[in-house]
Design an enzyme around this catalytic site. Structure first.
Site, PDB file in Angstrom:
ATOM      1  N   SER A   1     -86.503 -13.013  16.003  1.00  0.00           N
ATOM      2  CA  SER A   1     -85.563 -14.078  16.330  1.00  0.00           C
ATOM      3  C   SER A   1     -85.362 -14.940  15.098  1.00  0.00           C
ATOM      4  O   SER A   1     -86.238 -15.031  14.233  1.00  0.00           O
ATOM      5  CB  SER A   1     -86.131 -14.922  17.470  1.00  0.00           C
ATOM      6  OG  SER A   1     -85.469 -16.164  17.550  1.00  0.00           O
TER       7      SER A   1
ATOM      8  N   ASP B   1     -80.341 -14.556  24.146  1.00  0.00           N
ATOM      9  CA  ASP B   1     -81.555 -13.910  23.665  1.00  0.00           C
ATOM     10  C   ASP B   1     -82.814 -14.664  24.081  1.00  0.00           C
ATOM     11  O   ASP B   1     -83.865 -14.057  24.290  1.00  0.00           O
ATOM     12  CB  ASP B   1     -81.514 -13.784  22.138  1.00  0.00           C
ATOM     13  CG  ASP B   1     -80.645 -12.620  21.689  1.00  0.00           C
ATOM     14  OD1 ASP B   1     -79.755 -12.219  22.463  1.00  0.00           O
ATOM     15  OD2 ASP B   1     -80.853 -12.118  20.576  1.00  0.00           O
TER      16      ASP B   1
ATOM     17  N   GLU C   1     -86.355  -8.424  19.688  1.00  0.00           N
ATOM     18  CA  GLU C   1     -86.829  -9.525  18.857  1.00  0.00           C
ATOM     19  C   GLU C   1     -88.277  -9.840  19.203  1.00  0.00           C
ATOM     20  O   GLU C   1     -88.692  -9.728  20.355  1.00  0.00           O
ATOM     21  CB  GLU C   1     -85.966 -10.768  19.072  1.00  0.00           C
ATOM     22  CG  GLU C   1     -84.577 -10.634  18.489  1.00  0.00           C
ATOM     23  CD  GLU C   1     -83.767 -11.905  18.621  1.00  0.00           C
ATOM     24  OE1 GLU C   1     -84.203 -12.822  19.352  1.00  0.00           O
ATOM     25  OE2 GLU C   1     -82.696 -11.994  18.009  1.00  0.00           O
TER      26      GLU C   1
ATOM     27  N   ASP D   1     -76.045 -15.330  19.522  1.00  0.00           N
ATOM     28  CA  ASP D   1     -76.611 -14.347  18.600  1.00  0.00           C
ATOM     29  C   ASP D   1     -75.792 -13.081  18.370  1.00  0.00           C
ATOM     30  O   ASP D   1     -75.545 -12.688  17.240  1.00  0.00           O
ATOM     31  CB  ASP D   1     -78.010 -13.950  19.079  1.00  0.00           C
ATOM     32  CG  ASP D   1     -78.997 -15.090  18.959  1.00  0.00           C
ATOM     33  OD1 ASP D   1     -78.565 -16.254  18.981  1.00  0.00           O
ATOM     34  OD2 ASP D   1     -80.203 -14.831  18.856  1.00  0.00           O
ATOM     35  N   LYS D   2     -75.419 -12.374  19.425  1.00  0.00           N
ATOM     36  CA  LYS D   2     -74.727 -11.095  19.226  1.00  0.00           C
ATOM     37  C   LYS D   2     -73.217 -11.218  19.395  1.00  0.00           C
ATOM     38  O   LYS D   2     -72.497 -10.255  19.128  1.00  0.00           O
ATOM     39  CB  LYS D   2     -75.258 -10.049  20.222  1.00  0.00           C
ATOM     40  CG  LYS D   2     -76.750  -9.836  20.162  1.00  0.00           C
ATOM     41  CD  LYS D   2     -77.227  -9.538  18.756  1.00  0.00           C
ATOM     42  CE  LYS D   2     -78.736  -9.537  18.662  1.00  0.00           C
ATOM     43  NZ  LYS D   2     -79.364 -10.836  18.933  1.00  0.00           N
TER      44      LYS D   2
END
EC number: 4.2.1.9
Length: 611
Positions: A517, A81, A491, A123-124
């Protein structure tokens, strides 16, 4: 007893062809009938949180096979990200969560794997694998790559801790010279691992501990520390035991849906609020709960946020505290222990590693146990040497931080705030709710009122902030950045970082139907639902409209009367719910497909097939 899923492909005369293919992967006669464990890795050289995972999948595989299982590794995608931030690459970040979940389902079901070890980090990836695990409901253990060490730089005759956000803020601040920015850039991210603060990646890895699906230390043990190797070794042995308990002893208590129950989701959200986790965790927990067919909603999060105090403040809320410091204070088990002392957890529920969470806390909470092994484990320290190699150092602090009054983790009696670190706000601007990370909001602006400065995209907002169009007291409103409107719900780390660099971090608010974020701080309100693209009131706000924000009372209100809003809605219905200004965005077929099925942030931005 349920049969091993893998026997669909390994048993019977009609499966001779499949067995022939299994043999071509290295399986032998004695392997047919053993549990086949999927090692779900996410190695990539694009992402510092995943760059060290290449050999770790095979480390787990060897342990699985030494425990009597058969290990088969595959990889998912992983988006960074931070690298995708600030340009159209961020459109792909949230949709990648669904691709990861689907790819795990596809591989595991296509090959009839019996159980999984999920090696995630950023993150994902953790949320995507979590969604898949709860969708598939076969035995699983999560083990992440671990957080990176905090950066350090000598600044004005002292050593200052750094992270990714510091580099972004400095780059936009004219008070820093090019040489100073370069020094921060070179020092901010010194090692492999997920970014060092309580950002989204680390928040989610911590929550897997609270959900009961990972081993103690998973969320906080540094990627570089030798102690982290033990988590991978134990995961390999544990998953074989869990598989045998389910398939050979008919023990359904080891299944992820039996562990990650409604109470476990409450525990995870309670932890998140107490440690001031990323607002993205709300999105991901809501999505995971739907995969588990659990009715866990924004209303539950709102309820919990009103009673859970802030017990731990980590970067970006406090720039001097990072994940290495949380681990030094006893890690997630240390925070959970204080929450349990306050009567805020359900501890009678199981975990993958313990009969109950209560028993796990008795063993792993450093304030309850005298175990030399546990105290040594939580004394793991950063090595201070830039590296991309996992388990490459063995430094330790002299002792663990058990100070619950002034240390990194506080007791409820000495909480940073008795009001939680995350809050759900409701009002005519967000009928279905919106989220703010209160742990990162200065007390002076918990109540805020100001004129809206409208931007139809993140890009235009960034230009407006950098070009001096935002003044103290303004509310930056960015819309058409939700799951459908973006698409992909970008984000907003750059806008919040740039507000901070302009000295407006405590003088302005930012509201969006996009998200933030985990590195964002300040009065940043995201996930406004319904979003503009689906007819939300945020699409009716006009330049200069006054918006009132009241975090203590959980309210957000657009100061425009109902009749005027009705007129505006009729006009917008006729014109179509789309940005007022043209955006130069290339929306691929893949993103259009995601947008067509994406639901609102209040539902976790999961996909829903059209009726």
């Amino acid at each position: 007893m349920p049969p091993y899923r893998s026997r669909t492909t390994t048993h019977g005369r009609n499966m001779a062809g499949a067995r022939g293919l299994w043999r071509a992967t290295g399986m032998k006669d004695e392997d047919f009938g053993k549990p086949i464990i999927a090692v779900v890795n996410s190695f990539t050289q694009f992402v510092p949180g995943h760059v060290h995972l290449k050999d770790l999948g095979q480390l787990v595989a060897r342990e699985i096979e030494s425990a009597g299982g058969v290990a088969k590794e595959f990889n998912t995608i992983a988006v960074d990200d931070g690298i995708a931030m600030g340009h159209d690459g961020m459109l792909y970040s949230l949709p990648s969560r669904e691709l990861i979940a689907d790819s795990v389902e596809y591989m595991v079901n296509a090959h009839c794997a019996d159980a999984m070890v999920c090696i995630s980090n950023c993150d994902k990836i953790t949320p995507g694998m979590l969604m898949a695990a709860l969708r598939l409901n076969i035995p699983v253990v999560f083990v992440s790559g671990g957080p990176m060490e905090a950066g350090k730089v000598v600044w004005e005759d002292s050593v200052k801790k750094l992270d990714l956000v510091d580099a972004m803020v400095a780059a936009a601040d004219d008070h820093y010279t090019d040489e100073q920015v370069k020094a921060i850039e070179r020092s901010a991210c010194p090692t492999c691992g997920s970014c060092s603060g309580m950002f989204t990646a680390n928040s989610m890895n911590c929550l897997t501990e609270a959900l009961g699906l990972s081993l103690p230390g998973n969320g906080s043990t540094l990627a570089t520390h030798a102690d982290r190797k033990r988590l991978f070794v134990e995961a390999g042995h544990l998953i074989v035991d869990l598989a045998r308990r389910y398939y050979e002893q008919d023990d359904e208590s080891v299944l992820p849906r039996s562990i990650a129950t409604f109470s476990a989701f409450e525990n995870a959200m309670t932890l998140d609020i107490a440690m001031g986790g990323s607002t993205n965790t709300v999105l991901h927990l809501l999505a995971a709960a739907q995969e588990a067919e659990i009715d866990f909603t924004m209303a539950d999060i709102d309820r919990l946020s009103r009673r859970v105090p802030v017990l731990c403040k980590v970067a970006p809320a406090v720039s001097s505290v990072h994940m290495e410091d949380v681990h030094h204070a006893g890690g997630i088990m240390g925070i959970l222990g204080q929450l349990d002392n306050a009567g805020l957890l359900t501890t009678s529920i199981p975990t993958v590693h313990s009969e109950t969470l209560a028993k796990a806390l008795d063993h792993w909470d450093v304030t309850r146990t005298n175990s030399e092994m546990v105290h040594k484990f939580y004394s793991a320290a950063p090595g201070g040497v830039p590296t991309q190699v996992a388990f490459s150092q063995e430094r330790r602090f002299d002792k663990v931080d058990t100070d619950r009054e002034k240390g990194v983790i506080h007791s409820k009696e000495h909480a940073f705030s008795q009001d939680g670190g995350l809050a759900v706000l409701y009002g005519n601007l967000a009928e279905d709710g919106c989220i703010v990370k209160t742990a990162g909001v200065d007390d002076s602006i918990l109540k805020f009122s100001g004129p809206a400065r409208i931007f139809e995209s993140q890009d235009s907002a960034v230009l407006g902030i950098l070009n001096g169009k935002i003044k103290p007291g303004d509310i930056v409103l960015i819309r058409y950045e939700g799951p459908r409107g973006g698409p992909g719900m970008q984000e907003m780390l750059y806008p919040t970082s740039y507000l901070k660099s302009k000295g407006l971090g405590k003088a302005c608010a930012l509201i969006t139907d996009g998200r933030f974020s985990g590195g964002s701080s300040g009065l940043s309100i995201g996930h406004v639902s319904p979003e503009a693209a689906e007819g939300g009131t945020i699409g009716l706000v006009r330049e200069g409209d006054i918006i009132d924000i009241d975090i203590p009372n959980r309210k957000i209100h657009l100061a425009v009367d109902d009749a005027t809003l009705a007129e505006r809605r009729a006009e917008q219905d006729a014109a179509g719910w789309k940005p007022a200004e043209e955006r130069k965005r290339k929306i691929s077929t893949a993103l259009k497909a995601y947008a067509a099925m994406a639901t609102s942030a209040a539902r976790g931005a999961v996909r829903k097939l059209p009726d």
